[in-house]
Design a protein around this motif. Structure first.
Motif, PDB file in Angstrom:
ATOM      1  N   LEU A 149     -29.385   2.891  14.875  1.00 33.68           N
ATOM      2  CA  LEU A 149     -29.020   4.023  15.720  1.00 33.68           C
ATOM      3  C   LEU A 149     -27.506   4.181  15.815  1.00 33.68           C
ATOM      4  O   LEU A 149     -27.017   5.111  16.451  1.00 33.68           O
ATOM      5  N   ALA A 150     -26.786   3.235  15.197  1.00 31.97           N
ATOM      6  CA  ALA A 150     -25.337   3.330  15.027  1.00 31.97           C
ATOM      7  C   ALA A 150     -25.028   2.785  13.641  1.00 31.97           C
ATOM      8  O   ALA A 150     -25.825   2.032  13.076  1.00 31.97           O
ATOM      9  N   ASP A 151     -23.908   3.180  13.088  1.00 27.85           N
ATOM     10  CA  ASP A 151     -23.554   2.695  11.758  1.00 27.85           C
ATOM     11  C   ASP A 151     -23.535   1.164  11.744  1.00 27.85           C
ATOM     12  O   ASP A 151     -22.930   0.523  12.615  1.00 27.85           O
ATOM     13  N   ALA A 152     -24.208   0.572  10.770  1.00 24.98           N
ATOM     14  CA  ALA A 152     -24.301  -0.890  10.654  1.00 24.98           C
ATOM     15  C   ALA A 152     -23.439  -1.346   9.483  1.00 24.98           C
ATOM     16  O   ALA A 152     -23.556  -0.829   8.369  1.00 24.98           O
ATOM     17  N   THR A 153     -22.592  -2.322   9.743  1.00 23.86           N
ATOM     18  CA  THR A 153     -21.674  -2.837   8.731  1.00 23.86           C
ATOM     19  C   THR A 153     -21.752  -4.361   8.711  1.00 23.86           C
ATOM     20  O   THR A 153     -22.330  -4.966   9.626  1.00 23.86           O
ATOM     21  N   PRO A 154     -21.172  -5.014   7.714  1.00 18.05           N
ATOM     22  CA  PRO A 154     -21.133  -6.483   7.730  1.00 18.05           C
ATOM     23  C   PRO A 154     -20.407  -7.035   8.951  1.00 18.05           C
ATOM     24  O   PRO A 154     -20.680  -8.162   9.380  1.00 18.05           O
ATOM     25  N   ASP A 155     -19.515  -6.255   9.543  1.00 14.74           N
ATOM     26  CA  ASP A 155     -18.770  -6.735  10.706  1.00 14.74           C
ATOM     27  C   ASP A 155     -19.571  -6.677  11.993  1.00 14.74           C
ATOM     28  O   ASP A 155     -19.333  -7.482  12.907  1.00 14.74           O
ATOM     29  N   ASN A 156     -20.501  -5.725  12.100  1.00 17.22           N
ATOM     30  CA  ASN A 156     -21.236  -5.612  13.366  1.00 17.22           C
ATOM     31  C   ASN A 156     -22.713  -5.953  13.245  1.00 17.22           C
ATOM     32  O   ASN A 156     -23.476  -5.756  14.191  1.00 17.22           O
TER      33      ASN A 156
END
Length: 244
Positions: free
Chosen positions: A176-183
């Motif tokens: 539901l939010a952009d997913a990245t390796p950082d988050n």
């Protein structure tokens, strides 16, 4: 819709569909999520459970009665480091939760309408699923500076079916939010559904000493020797993966 026999899905064990959920629907789901979080009451949580129900993934996963009986309810699970020594919240309530589950698809009207929409039905048919059942649904939080790692795992360890033909467990996940390796984006080991047999299962058993119900890992020493790759995703992208 991709077919279960498509080369990417059959080879990798997972597939993605871009822009599966539109921005208005994402906003509706997030607003409902915020409403559910606002309703969380730690005192009521203690009254229901006696102790705070903290969720930790992997071999340390807790299995108290509150968790074990959540399959047909909407319940709240805290991060381990959200609580102080006296069991009080030491972070804002909005950052204290690990997840909400496991029957949002049944008891929450917003998530029920979303889960049983025709797009999911058509996708299930295209995957060759016959009489599919939605066995759990949840909101998973990835709040900053709190929470532990979700260890590598096979979904069929926790959602096991008999008999055991391959392809009985298919998981759908939508950020539901952009997913990245950082988050905290998903990571996959492509092709592992073909090469990695089911090595662990969680089984409900009666504790011979206390009579309490707990989860028992069949092989606590099992290890995965696989190459995992992070797969970033924009909000609204659909991931679906096959398991044993």
């Amino acid at each position: 819709m991709p077919s279960i026999m498509s080369s990417d899905f059959a080879t990798n064990g997972y597939e993605v569909i871009e822009n599966f959920v539109d921005s208005d629907t994402i906003a509706e789901l997030k607003n409902e999520m915020y409403r559910l979080v606002s309703q969380f009451d730690l005192d009521e949580h203690y009254r229901q459970n006696g102790n705070p129900s903290v969720f930790t993934a992997g071999s340390d996963q807790k299995s108290d009665k509150y968790f074990l009986e959540s399959g047909d309810k909407i319940r709240y699970f805290l991060e381990n480091d959200a609580l102080g020594l006296k069991g009080e919240l030491i972070v804002p309530k909005e950052r204290s939760l690990n997840k909400i589950g496991h029957a949002l698809h049944w008891w929450n009207p917003i998530f029920r309408r979303f889960t049983f929409q025709n797009k999911f039905k058509e996708l299930a048919r295209s995957l060759g699923l016959k009489e599919p059942l939605v066995v759990q649904s949840m909101i998973i939080f990835k709040n900053p500076k709190i929470g532990g790692k979700v260890v590598e795992h096979q979904d069929a360890t926790y959602l096991h079916t008999l008999p055991e033909p391959k392809g009985r467990v298919v998981g759908f996940w939508i950020p539901l939010a952009d997913a990245t390796p950082d988050n905290g984006c998903l990571e996959f080991a492509p092709g592992s559904h073909l090469t990695q047999p089911l090595s662990t299962r969680w089984i409900r058993t009666a504790d011979p000493e206390t009579g309490a119900i707990r989860m028992q890992h069949t092989d606590p020493n099992a290890r995965y020797e696989l190459d995992f790759m992070p797969v970033p995703a924009k909000a609204g992208k659909l991931f679906f993966s096959i398991d044993l």
